[in-house]
Scaffold this active site. Structure first.
Site, PDB file in Angstrom:
ATOM      1  N   ASP A 160       0.360  -8.171   1.970  1.00 37.80           N
ATOM      2  CA  ASP A 160       0.938  -6.166   2.206  1.00 37.80           C
ATOM      3  C   ASP A 160       1.959  -6.123   1.736  1.00 37.80           C
ATOM      4  O   ASP A 160       2.867  -6.223   2.873  1.00 37.80           O
ATOM      5  CB  ASP A 160       0.067  -5.667   2.849  1.00 37.80           C
ATOM      6  CG  ASP A 160       0.508  -4.214   3.078  1.00 37.80           C
ATOM      7  OD1 ASP A 160       0.756  -3.620   2.121  1.00 37.80           O
ATOM      8  OD2 ASP A 160      -0.454  -3.297   3.519  1.00 37.80           O
ATOM      9  N   HIS A 196       1.011  -1.171   0.049  1.00 39.09           N
ATOM     10  CA  HIS A 196       0.457   0.193   0.352  1.00 39.09           C
ATOM     11  C   HIS A 196       1.481   1.703  -0.130  1.00 39.09           C
ATOM     12  O   HIS A 196       0.049   2.261  -0.136  1.00 39.09           O
ATOM     13  CB  HIS A 196      -1.170   0.387   1.004  1.00 39.09           C
ATOM     14  CG  HIS A 196      -0.883   0.697   2.625  1.00 39.09           C
ATOM     15  ND1 HIS A 196      -0.301  -0.720   3.652  1.00 39.09           N
ATOM     16  CD2 HIS A 196      -0.528   1.701   3.622  1.00 39.09           C
ATOM     17  CE1 HIS A 196       0.043  -0.828   4.500  1.00 39.09           C
ATOM     18  NE2 HIS A 196      -0.106   1.443   4.059  1.00 39.09           N
ATOM     19  N   SER A 247       4.184   2.257   8.428  1.00 35.13           N
ATOM     20  CA  SER A 247       3.512   1.249   6.989  1.00 35.13           C
ATOM     21  C   SER A 247       4.738   0.905   6.235  1.00 35.13           C
ATOM     22  O   SER A 247       5.751   1.917   5.803  1.00 35.13           O
ATOM     23  CB  SER A 247       2.751   1.965   5.737  1.00 35.13           C
ATOM     24  OG  SER A 247       1.606   2.053   7.119  1.00 35.13           O
TER      25      SER A 247
HETATM   26  C1  4AZ Z   1      -0.777   3.949   8.494  1.00 33.88           C
HETATM   27  O1  4AZ Z   1      -1.096   5.075   8.169  1.00 33.88           O
HETATM   28  C2  4AZ Z   1      -0.855   3.178   9.471  1.00 33.88           C
HETATM   29  N1  4AZ Z   1      -1.765   1.363  14.514  1.00 33.88           N
HETATM   30  C3  4AZ Z   1       0.663   2.594  10.149  1.00 33.88           C
HETATM   31  C4  4AZ Z   1      -0.331   1.749  11.400  1.00 33.88           C
HETATM   32  C5  4AZ Z   1      -0.881   1.743  12.184  1.00 33.88           C
HETATM   33  C6  4AZ Z   1      -1.739   2.408  11.192  1.00 33.88           C
HETATM   34  C7  4AZ Z   1      -2.096   3.512  10.264  1.00 33.88           C
HETATM   35  C8  4AZ Z   1      -0.827   1.102  13.330  1.00 33.88           C
HETATM   36  O2  4AZ Z   1       0.785   4.087   8.025  1.00 33.88           O
END
Ligand code: 4AZ
Length: 268
Positions: free
Chosen positions: A124, A79, A217
């Site tokens: 992912d 993503h 992420s």
């Molecule tokens: C993000 O948007 C994201 N709490 C990464 C991890 C989590 C939520 C959002 C988990 O990159």
């Protein structure tokens, strides 16, 4: 579903803001200080990583994390990228905890491989091939069996230290406990859509307080194996907000995809 889409939206806002900040040459705000605040809202609920502690950590210019998989390939989340193919638009920053350090190695991407199953059955993950090999930085090997999908993990990243907070200049880290699939699926919001073979959950279900957040992420969830070697078990993927109670972090289950990732790395 609705919960998960809402989270993606939040992520895109965060990524857009980070990209804007970097193209405009704006400073990424530094972490306000140590130790973490008493309310636990600071990688949320974590502390600064020491220089060299997690040498394979990578910051990507679209506002995601990653881990060095080979000397020329970074593993991140599907993503975080748009498609498979040639792509010279991404800059990887390696070898530092401080993104402003003059010791930072900055390397451009040459191509991207996005998991072909991400949009259907899940998975992912994505690979980013760098324009050239980086020398002298250790890689992070992947778990190839599910035996390690239990216990306590470490998470790390330059993402927000609180929900909707600023991206961080200094790498932050925290430990989070494994959450079993059934418990995770029972948490409402988007968690009913959890793909048990493709995803694993981690966090403090009852209290929250410690979690990955926007901008983390693509980064790894990892620990030392029995022989003391750092091993990657997850890729930061999604969650309902950050560090909320009854909203654990969701991570790509690396052991499920380790052979697909290895095969993709051969041909990227
Ligand atoms: C993000 O948007 C994201 N709490 C990464 C991890 C989590 C939520 C959002 C988990 O990159």
């Amino acid at each position: 579903m609705a919960g998960k889409r809402w989270i993606s939206l939040l992520r895109n806002v965060a990524v857009g803001a980070a990209a804007l900040a970097s193209t405009a040459g704006l400073a990424i705000p530094a972490a306000a200080g140590q130790p973490p605040s008493a309310d636990g809202t600071r990688v949320v609920g974590g502390t600064r990583a020491d220089p060299g502690e997690f040498p394979w950590m990578v910051r990507l210019s679209m506002g995601c994390g990653g881990a060095l998989y080979t000397e020329q390939i970074v593993l991140t989340a599907a993503h975080c990228v748009s498609r498979t193919g040639n792509d010279t638009s991404i800059t990887a920053t390696l070898g530092v905890v401080d993104l402003h350090s003059s010791d930072a190695k900055e390397v451009r991407s040459s191509s991207v491989y996005r998991s072909p199953t991400y949009d259907t059955t899940g998975g992912d993950w994505a690979l980013i091939k760098l324009a050239g090999p980086v020398r002298g930085i250790p890689t992070l090997p992947l778990a190839t069996s599910g035996a390690g999908n239990t216990g306590t993990f470490t998470i790390a990243g330059w993402g927000a230290a609180s929900e909707d907070g600023d991206q961080q200049r200094y790498l932050r880290k925290a430990d989070v406990p494994f959450v079993d699939d059934k418990t995770c699926q029972a948490q409402g919001a988007g968690y009913g859509d959890l793909k048990p073979d493709a995803e694993l959950c981690a966090g403090n279900v009852d209290d929250g307080g410690v979690d990955t957040c926007q901008g983390d992420s693509g980064g790894p969830l990892f620990r030392r194996d029995e022989s003391g070697k750092w091993t990657q078990l997850g890729i930061t993927s999604w969650g309902d907000g950050c560090a909320r109670a009854h909203a654990p972090g969701v991570y790509t289950e690396v052991s499920t995809f380790a052979s697909d990732i290895a095969a993709a790395a051969e041909k990227i």
